[in-house]
Motif scaffolding. Structure first.
Motif, PDB file in Angstrom:
ATOM      1  N   ARG A  40       0.734  -1.133  -0.050  1.00 29.85           N
ATOM      2  CA  ARG A  40       0.227  -0.045  -0.025  1.00 29.85           C
ATOM      3  C   ARG A  40       0.640   1.124   0.052  1.00 29.85           C
ATOM      4  NH1 ARG A  40      -4.416  -0.052   4.737  1.00 29.85           N
ATOM      5  NH2 ARG A  40      -5.002   1.851   3.431  1.00 29.85           N
ATOM      6  N   THR A  41       1.716   1.541   0.832  1.00 36.21           N
ATOM      7  CA  THR A  41       2.610   2.710   1.136  1.00 36.21           C
ATOM      8  C   THR A  41       4.131   2.272   1.127  1.00 36.21           C
ATOM      9  OG1 THR A  41       2.391   2.784   3.362  1.00 36.21           O
ATOM     10  CG2 THR A  41       0.769   3.979   1.948  1.00 36.21           C
ATOM     11  N   GLY A  42       4.802   3.302   0.509  1.00 37.89           N
ATOM     12  CA  GLY A  42       6.253   2.982   1.121  1.00 37.89           C
ATOM     13  C   GLY A  42       6.599   3.909   2.073  1.00 37.89           C
ATOM     14  N   THR A  43       8.100   4.511   1.853  1.00 36.39           N
ATOM     15  CA  THR A  43       8.534   5.582   3.107  1.00 36.39           C
ATOM     16  C   THR A  43       8.939   6.463   2.287  1.00 36.39           C
ATOM     17  OG1 THR A  43      10.926   4.757   2.698  1.00 36.39           O
ATOM     18  CG2 THR A  43       9.270   3.370   4.111  1.00 36.39           C
ATOM     19  N   ARG A  44       9.293   7.672   2.977  1.00 39.70           N
ATOM     20  CA  ARG A  44       9.981   8.985   2.318  1.00 39.70           C
ATOM     21  C   ARG A  44      11.043   8.645   1.448  1.00 39.70           C
ATOM     22  NH1 ARG A  44       7.300  13.132   1.086  1.00 39.70           N
ATOM     23  NH2 ARG A  44       6.408  13.053   3.191  1.00 39.70           N
ATOM     24  N   GLN A  45      11.866   7.553   1.742  1.00 40.74           N
ATOM     25  CA  GLN A  45      13.116   7.060   0.940  1.00 40.74           C
ATOM     26  C   GLN A  45      12.798   6.353  -0.238  1.00 40.74           C
ATOM     27  OE1 GLN A  45      12.985   6.725   4.570  1.00 40.74           O
ATOM     28  NE2 GLN A  45      13.823   8.748   4.622  1.00 40.74           N
ATOM     29  N   GLU A  46      11.561   5.595  -0.175  1.00 36.43           N
ATOM     30  CA  GLU A  46      11.373   4.700  -1.454  1.00 36.43           C
ATOM     31  C   GLU A  46       9.944   4.614  -1.656  1.00 36.43           C
ATOM     32  OE1 GLU A  46      13.248   0.873  -0.876  1.00 36.43           O
ATOM     33  OE2 GLU A  46      12.391   0.449   0.925  1.00 36.43           O
ATOM     34  N   SER A  47       9.529   4.641  -3.020  1.00 31.31           N
ATOM     35  CA  SER A  47       8.039   3.986  -3.157  1.00 31.31           C
ATOM     36  C   SER A  47       7.789   2.562  -2.868  1.00 31.31           C
ATOM     37  CB  SER A  47       7.834   4.404  -4.428  1.00 31.31           C
ATOM     38  OG  SER A  47       8.258   3.393  -5.363  1.00 31.31           O
ATOM     39  N   ALA A  48       6.580   2.402  -2.640  1.00 33.38           N
ATOM     40  CA  ALA A  48       6.066   1.154  -2.393  1.00 33.38           C
ATOM     41  C   ALA A  48       6.419   0.091  -3.564  1.00 33.38           C
ATOM     42  CB  ALA A  48       4.561   0.858  -2.488  1.00 33.38           C
ATOM     43  N   VAL A  49       6.574   0.629  -4.591  1.00 34.30           N
ATOM     44  CA  VAL A  49       7.138  -0.397  -5.667  1.00 34.30           C
ATOM     45  C   VAL A  49       8.445  -0.549  -5.636  1.00 34.30           C
ATOM     46  CG1 VAL A  49       7.682  -0.399  -8.279  1.00 34.30           C
ATOM     47  CG2 VAL A  49       5.498   0.546  -7.670  1.00 34.30           C
ATOM     48  N   HIS A  50       9.530   0.451  -5.360  1.00 37.31           N
ATOM     49  CA  HIS A  50      10.974   0.025  -5.010  1.00 37.31           C
ATOM     50  C   HIS A  50      11.128  -0.741  -3.873  1.00 37.31           C
ATOM     51  CE1 HIS A  50      11.667   4.270  -7.264  1.00 37.31           C
ATOM     52  NE2 HIS A  50      11.776   3.249  -7.974  1.00 37.31           N
ATOM     53  N   MET A  51      10.153  -0.528  -2.648  1.00 35.16           N
ATOM     54  CA  MET A  51      10.296  -1.237  -1.661  1.00 35.16           C
ATOM     55  C   MET A  51       9.881  -2.951  -1.836  1.00 35.16           C
ATOM     56  SD  MET A  51       8.000  -1.178   2.210  1.00 35.16           S
ATOM     57  CE  MET A  51       8.734   0.411   2.662  1.00 35.16           C
ATOM     58  N   ALA A  52       8.919  -3.047  -2.649  1.00 36.04           N
ATOM     59  CA  ALA A  52       8.715  -4.369  -3.403  1.00 36.04           C
ATOM     60  C   ALA A  52       9.655  -4.980  -4.104  1.00 36.04           C
ATOM     61  CB  ALA A  52       7.293  -4.341  -4.168  1.00 36.04           C
ATOM     62  N   GLN A  53      10.208  -4.367  -4.850  1.00 32.50           N
ATOM     63  CA  GLN A  53      11.539  -4.770  -5.685  1.00 32.50           C
ATOM     64  C   GLN A  53      12.710  -5.090  -4.562  1.00 32.50           C
ATOM     65  OE1 GLN A  53      12.241  -1.457  -8.181  1.00 32.50           O
ATOM     66  NE2 GLN A  53      11.242  -2.284  -9.975  1.00 32.50           N
ATOM     67  N   ARG A  54      12.855  -4.417  -3.687  1.00 31.27           N
ATOM     68  CA  ARG A  54      14.049  -4.744  -2.751  1.00 31.27           C
ATOM     69  C   ARG A  54      13.685  -5.945  -1.997  1.00 31.27           C
ATOM     70  NH1 ARG A  54      14.050  -3.495   2.305  1.00 31.27           N
ATOM     71  NH2 ARG A  54      12.653  -1.406   2.168  1.00 31.27           N
ATOM     72  N   ILE A  55      12.457  -5.997  -1.724  1.00 26.39           N
ATOM     73  CA  ILE A  55      11.941  -7.055  -0.643  1.00 26.39           C
ATOM     74  C   ILE A  55      12.250  -8.395  -1.557  1.00 26.39           C
ATOM     75  CG2 ILE A  55      10.018  -8.392   0.030  1.00 26.39           C
ATOM     76  CD1 ILE A  55       8.960  -5.589   1.285  1.00 26.39           C
ATOM     77  N   LEU A  56      11.584  -8.542  -2.777  1.00 28.39           N
ATOM     78  CA  LEU A  56      11.883  -9.644  -3.507  1.00 28.39           C
ATOM     79  C   LEU A  56      13.492  -9.881  -4.020  1.00 28.39           C
ATOM     80  CD1 LEU A  56       9.176  -8.903  -6.481  1.00 28.39           C
ATOM     81  CD2 LEU A  56       9.261 -10.556  -4.969  1.00 28.39           C
ATOM     82  N   THR A  57      14.187  -9.029  -3.848  1.00 28.84           N
ATOM     83  CA  THR A  57      15.515  -9.305  -4.008  1.00 28.84           C
ATOM     84  C   THR A  57      16.109 -10.018  -2.934  1.00 28.84           C
ATOM     85  OG1 THR A  57      15.963  -7.540  -5.505  1.00 28.84           O
ATOM     86  CG2 THR A  57      17.885  -8.284  -4.305  1.00 28.84           C
ATOM     87  N   GLU A  58      16.019  -9.420  -1.512  1.00 28.78           N
ATOM     88  CA  GLU A  58      16.495  -9.875  -0.449  1.00 28.78           C
ATOM     89  C   GLU A  58      15.837 -11.167   0.029  1.00 28.78           C
ATOM     90  OE1 GLU A  58      15.757  -7.119   2.652  1.00 28.78           O
ATOM     91  OE2 GLU A  58      16.486  -5.157   1.822  1.00 28.78           O
ATOM     92  N   ALA A  59      14.509 -11.326  -0.519  1.00 29.56           N
ATOM     93  CA  ALA A  59      14.037 -12.846  -0.389  1.00 29.56           C
ATOM     94  C   ALA A  59      14.565 -13.688  -1.205  1.00 29.56           C
ATOM     95  CB  ALA A  59      12.484 -12.616  -0.479  1.00 29.56           C
ATOM     96  N   GLY A  60      15.011 -13.460  -2.353  1.00 26.75           N
ATOM     97  CA  GLY A  60      15.601 -14.344  -3.327  1.00 26.75           C
ATOM     98  C   GLY A  60      14.560 -14.774  -4.400  1.00 26.75           C
ATOM     99  N   GLY A  61      13.409 -13.716  -4.424  1.00 27.11           N
ATOM    100  CA  GLY A  61      12.535 -14.082  -5.542  1.00 27.11           C
ATOM    101  C   GLY A  61      11.211 -14.375  -4.978  1.00 27.11           C
ATOM    102  N   ILE A  62      10.226 -14.584  -5.774  1.00 31.48           N
ATOM    103  CA  ILE A  62       8.978 -14.735  -5.373  1.00 31.48           C
ATOM    104  C   ILE A  62       8.704 -16.089  -4.827  1.00 31.48           C
ATOM    105  CG2 ILE A  62       8.257 -15.670  -7.616  1.00 31.48           C
ATOM    106  CD1 ILE A  62       6.078 -13.403  -5.585  1.00 31.48           C
TER     107      ILE A  62
END
Length: 229
Positions: A40-62
């Motif tokens: 739903r929301t990101g932070t002041r530093q990154e949008s929700a899309v950027h956060m989602a991309q980072r989470i997927l990277t850190e998790a190792g993929g979907i």
């Protein structure tokens, strides 16, 4: 203290996944965009899309995202309890939708019938899960149970666990299945060996083992079709 939220009006038009979904449909969105809708929301530093991309990277993929616990999710930057719960709820809902194909009116006549039910449930799992479909005398599914979860390379199941569960639900026959996290459904010698043990045990207790299905990434192998059992 939580970081300030990155408001939708601050996000470039092309990075607004909800608007893109309404215009083009869910199928047009990337994994990150779909994940961003759940966040739903990101932070002041990154949008929700950027956060989602980072989470997927850190998790190792979907695939790996599915196995993360609430604690592992909240350990990621920008993910509090609320976002972690939203993500887990969305993942669980998808998992239940995949399982919703399983009804007592579902008949198993061919290996493809069993594979159609199990592929979406098992294809993304990072550990081997050994699952049984329990059938009545008309080959209708009366129950499904996961009987073991193994390591990345091996799933160990004992015949007594399988047939204890089969007897409990008065099953006339069973279809066994497990996934290969590698995505390659080629049966191993151990897969063939355990299947033969299960067939022998089933003959003793009067419960037929109809097949053993190995699930890969969108594919499957039937040991019965291959003439391996």
């Amino acid at each position: 203290m939580e970081s300030p939220q990155y408001m939708m009006r601050d996000i470039p038009q092309e990075e607004r996944p909800r608007e893109r979904m309404m215009e083009y449909g869910a199928g047009a969105l990337s994994h990150a965009e779909l994940l961003a809708i759940l966040l739903r929301t990101g932070t002041r530093q990154e949008s929700a899309v950027h956060m989602a991309q980072r989470i997927l990277t850190e998790a190792g993929g979907i695939r790996s995202l599915m196995d993360l616990s609430l604690e592992e999710l909240t350990a990621m930057k920008g993910i509090g309890n609320a976002k972690a719960v939203q993500l887990k709820a969305g993942i669980e809902l998808g998992h239940r939708i995949a399982k919703s194909k399983l009804t007592q009116s579902t008949s198993i006549r061919t290996p493809r019938d069993a594979a159609d039910i199990l592929i979406e449930q098992l294809r993304y799992l990072q550990k081997e899960h050994f699952v049984c479909l329990f059938l009545n005398s008309k080959n209708h599914i009366i129950a499904q149970e996961t009987l073991s979860m193994g390591s990345l390379n091996a799933s160990i199941v004992h015949p007594r666990e399988v047939f204890r569960a089969a007897i409990k639900c008065s099953s006339a026959s069973i279809v066994c299945a497990h996934n290969h996290p590698s995505g390659d459904p080629t049966p191993s010698p151990e897969d063939i060996q355990i299947t033969k043990r299960l067939i022998e045990a089933g003959a003793i207790v009067g419960i037929d083992v109809l097949d053993h299905i190995i699930i890969g990434d969108g594919t499957y192998v039937s040991l019965k079709e291959k003439g391996l059992v």
